[in-house]
Motif scaffolding. Structure first.
Motif, short mmCIF file in Angstrom:
data_model
loop_
_atom_site.label_atom_id
_atom_site.label_comp_id
_atom_site.label_asym_id
_atom_site.label_seq_id
_atom_site.Cartn_x
_atom_site.Cartn_y
_atom_site.Cartn_z
N ARG A 54 -1.71 6.64 -9.32
CA ARG A 54 -1.56 5.52 -10.25
C ARG A 54 -2.29 5.83 -11.57
NH1 ARG A 54 -0.52 0.31 -8.52
NH2 ARG A 54 -1.59 0.69 -6.53
N TRP A 69 3.69 -0.05 -8.56
CA TRP A 69 4.66 0.80 -7.87
C TRP A 69 5.87 -0.04 -7.42
CZ3 TRP A 69 3.35 5.35 -9.09
CH2 TRP A 69 2.06 5.85 -8.96
N ILE A 90 10.64 5.97 -5.67
CA ILE A 90 9.43 5.62 -6.40
C ILE A 90 9.80 5.27 -7.84
CG2 ILE A 90 8.89 8.02 -7.00
CD1 ILE A 90 6.29 5.28 -6.24
N VAL A 123 8.28 2.75 -11.44
CA VAL A 123 7.07 2.22 -12.07
C VAL A 123 7.44 1.02 -12.94
CG1 VAL A 123 5.21 2.68 -13.72
CG2 VAL A 123 5.86 4.44 -12.07
N GLU A 144 2.70 -5.43 -4.55
CA GLU A 144 2.88 -4.26 -3.69
C GLU A 144 2.69 -4.63 -2.22
OE1 GLU A 144 1.44 -1.11 -7.14
OE2 GLU A 144 0.30 -1.22 -5.27
N GLN A 189 3.26 1.13 1.64
CA GLN A 189 3.55 1.65 0.31
C GLN A 189 4.26 3.00 0.30
OE1 GLN A 189 3.25 0.25 -2.90
NE2 GLN A 189 3.35 -1.40 -1.42
N ARG A 190 4.74 3.36 -0.88
CA ARG A 190 5.47 4.61 -1.12
C ARG A 190 4.44 5.70 -1.44
NH1 ARG A 190 6.52 -0.05 -3.33
NH2 ARG A 190 8.61 -0.94 -3.30
N ALA A 199 4.59 8.47 -4.50
CA ALA A 199 3.69 8.29 -5.64
C ALA A 199 2.90 9.56 -5.91
CB ALA A 199 2.74 7.12 -5.36
#
Length: 424
Positions: free
Chosen positions: A78, A94, A246, A248, A287, A291-292, A296
C-alpha cells in the motif's frame, strides 16, 4: 531522464516476459492489446509466487510470525502504491479492479444520500452528475445508476466529429447544480489525453467532487494526484504488469471517511454488538473480508519494475510508438483512425475503422499473422455511436512493444483490404 527507450533496452525488457517467447500461427507474437491487459514480467510472477511459498497467511488477523510478515508486506505494498501516485497511505483503498473502485464511490454517495450524510458526498433530486461522451462503460453505468437512485440528472460533455471533447461546452455542462464530475484521463478508444486541469478547475468553481478513471494513464505516464487535484482516482493492476484481481481507489481522506462502507463484514469494524456495528476509518472500512494479499504484493513489484525503467521514459517510448502508429495508419486508403489527428498528443494507442470490413474480421486477419489486437466497441458504445461506427480495431502498446511490431500491425491493416477484396 526523459529520453525514449533505446531498441536494446526494449530488447532487454522483452526478455523478462515469458509470453513474448511464443509464436502464434507460425509468427512471433506481437502483443498489441496491453490496453485491455498487460503481459506480466518474471519479477512480478516471482513476487506473487514467493508470497505463497514463504509468507502465505491472512493479514491483520493473526499474532503468529507468518501473519505478521504477511501483514507487513501487504501494508508495504500500500505504501508503494501511495508513493507512486503521490498519495498518503490511508488514501489508498484496495479493490478488485477499477470498475469496483468507481462503483464503491458511486454506491457510497448513494448510501450517504439516503442517510442524509455529509453534503460533500450527498445527492438529491435536481443535482447533476457530469461525465463525458468518451467514457468506458465502467465510468458511465455506475453514474447512470446513481442518478436513477437519487433523482439526480446525468449530463455529459460531448465530443466533436473527431472524438475530441468540446471544451467550449464545459461551463454550460458543468453548472452550479453539478455535484459529481467523472471523466477519463486517457481515452481507451482514442488514445487522447484529457485536459484534467481545465475540467477540475471548473468542477472546483461549482463545488463538485471529481472522479478520474486513470486506467489508461497510471500504467503509462507519471501521475501525481496532488498535481491533478482530483478527489477520487481509480486504476487497475492488471493493466500495469500486475495480476488480475487487484485495483486501487485513491480518495481524499476526508471524503473517504464521509462515505459509508461499500461491503460489510470482518476486518473493517471496531465494535460489533447484536444490534449495530462501528466501522474503522478509511482505508480499512472499505476492505471487508479476506484481502487480495498476493495480488497487492505483486502490484508493488510491478511498480518497482516500472520505476526502475522510469515513468517519463516509458511515456516517451509509447508516445514515439503512438506517432508511428498514427502516421502509418493515416497513410492507408480506406482506413479511418478514430480520435485526434496524427500530429496531436496521444499515448501509444490507436483504433481504426477499415472501410468494408467488420472489426472482428480484421482481428482474425491480424491473429493469423501473430498480431494480438482488440476488436469491438471496447466498452465504449456511446463513443463509437457518436463517431458513426459500431466497432473498431485497436492496437495498444507498452514497454515491451517494438517499432517493428507497430509496422507489422500497419502493414497487416493495409493488406486486409486486399485480402477481403474491398479496395476500389
Amino acid at each position: 531522464m526523459n529520453t525514449a527507450l533505446a531498441p536494446a533496452e526494449v530488447g532487454a525488457i522483452r526478455a523478462d516476459f515469458p509470453s513474448l517467447e511464443q509464436e502464434v500461427n507460425g509468427h512471433p507474437l506481437a502483443y498489441l492489446d496491453s490496453g485491455a491487459t498487460s503481459l506480466k514480467p518474471r519479477q512480478v510472477l516471482d513476487a506473487e509466487r514467493e508470497f505463497y511459498e514463504r509468507h502465505n497467511s491472512a493479514v491483520h488477523r493473526g499474532a503468529h510470525t507468518l501473519a505478521a510478515l504477511a501483514t507487513e508486506r501487504f501494508e508495504d505494498a500500500r505504501a508503494t502504491v501511495a508513493r507512486f501516485i503521490g498519495a498518503a497511505e490511508d488514501e489508498v483503498v484496495w479493490t478488485s479492479n477499477a470498475t469496483e473502485a468507481i462503483n464503491l464511490v458511486a454506491y457510497g454517495i448513494s448510501a450517504a444520500s439516503a442517510r442524509g450524510g455529509a453534503d460533500a458526498v450527498s445527492l438529491r433530486a435536481g443535482d447533476e452528475i457530469v461525465v463525458t461522451e468518451q467514457e468506458h462503460h465502467a465510468n458511465l453505468i455506475p453514474w447512470q445508476e446513481l442518478a436513477a437512485r437519487t433523482g439526480a440528472t446525468l449530463r455529459f460533455i460531448p465530443v466533436d466529429d473527431a472524438g475530441e471533447l468540446m471544451l467550449d461546452r464545459l461551463d454550460e455542462t458543468i453548472t452550479e447544480r453539478a455535484r459529481v464530475v467523472a471523466f477519463t484521463h486517457v481515452s481507451n478508444v482514442l488514445g487522447s489525453i484529457s485536459p484534467v486541469d481545465r475540467i477540475v478547475a471548473r468542477a472546483r468553481e461549482v463545488g463538485a467532487i471529481t472522479v478520474l478513471d486513470a486506467c489508461q494513464s497510471v500504467p503509462h505516464m507519471a501521475v501525481d494526484v496532488a498535481s491533478l487535484d482530483v478527489d477520487f482516482m481509480a486504476f487497475s493492476g492488471h493493466k500495469m504488469l500486475a495480476p488480475t484481481g487487484i485495483g486501487v481507489l485513491y480518495g481524499r481522506r476526508e471524503l473517504l471517511n464521509a462515505l459509508p462502507p461499500f461491503l460489510t463484514g470482518g476486518s473493517m469494524i471496531t465494535t460489533v454488538t447484536m444490534e449495530r456495528a462501528e466501522y474503522l476509518p478509511a482505508p480499512q472500512r472499505f476492505e471487508a473480508g479476506t484481502q487480495r494479499v498476493s495480488q497487492a504484493i505483486a502490484l508493488a513489484a510491478a511498480i518497482d519494475y516500472l520505476e526502475a525503467i522510469g515513468m517519463h521514459r516509458i511515456a516517451a517510448h509509447e508516445a514515439t510508438l503512438g506517432v508511428r502508429l498514427a502516421d502509418g495508419l493515416a497513410a492507408i486508403e480506406g482506413v479511418r483512425m478514430l480520435g485526434p489527428r496524427a500530429d496531436a498528443e496521444r499515448v501509444g494507442l490507436a483504433s481504426v475503422d477499415v472501410a468494408g470490413i467488420h472489426s472482428h474480421d480484421v482481428g482474425q486477419f491480424l491473429d493469423d499473422r501473430g498480431i494480438a489486437a482488440r476488436v469491438g466497441h471496447h466498452c465504449a458504445q456511446p463513443l463509437h455511436r457518436r463517431l458513426g461506427v459500431t466497432s473498431s480495431t485497436r492496437a495498444s502498446t507498452y514497454i515491451y512493444t517494438t517499432e517493428e511490431e507497430v509496422d507489422r500491425f500497419i502493414e497487416a491493416i493495409a493488406d486486409s483490404r486486399d485480402f477481403f477484396g474491398v479496395r476500389p
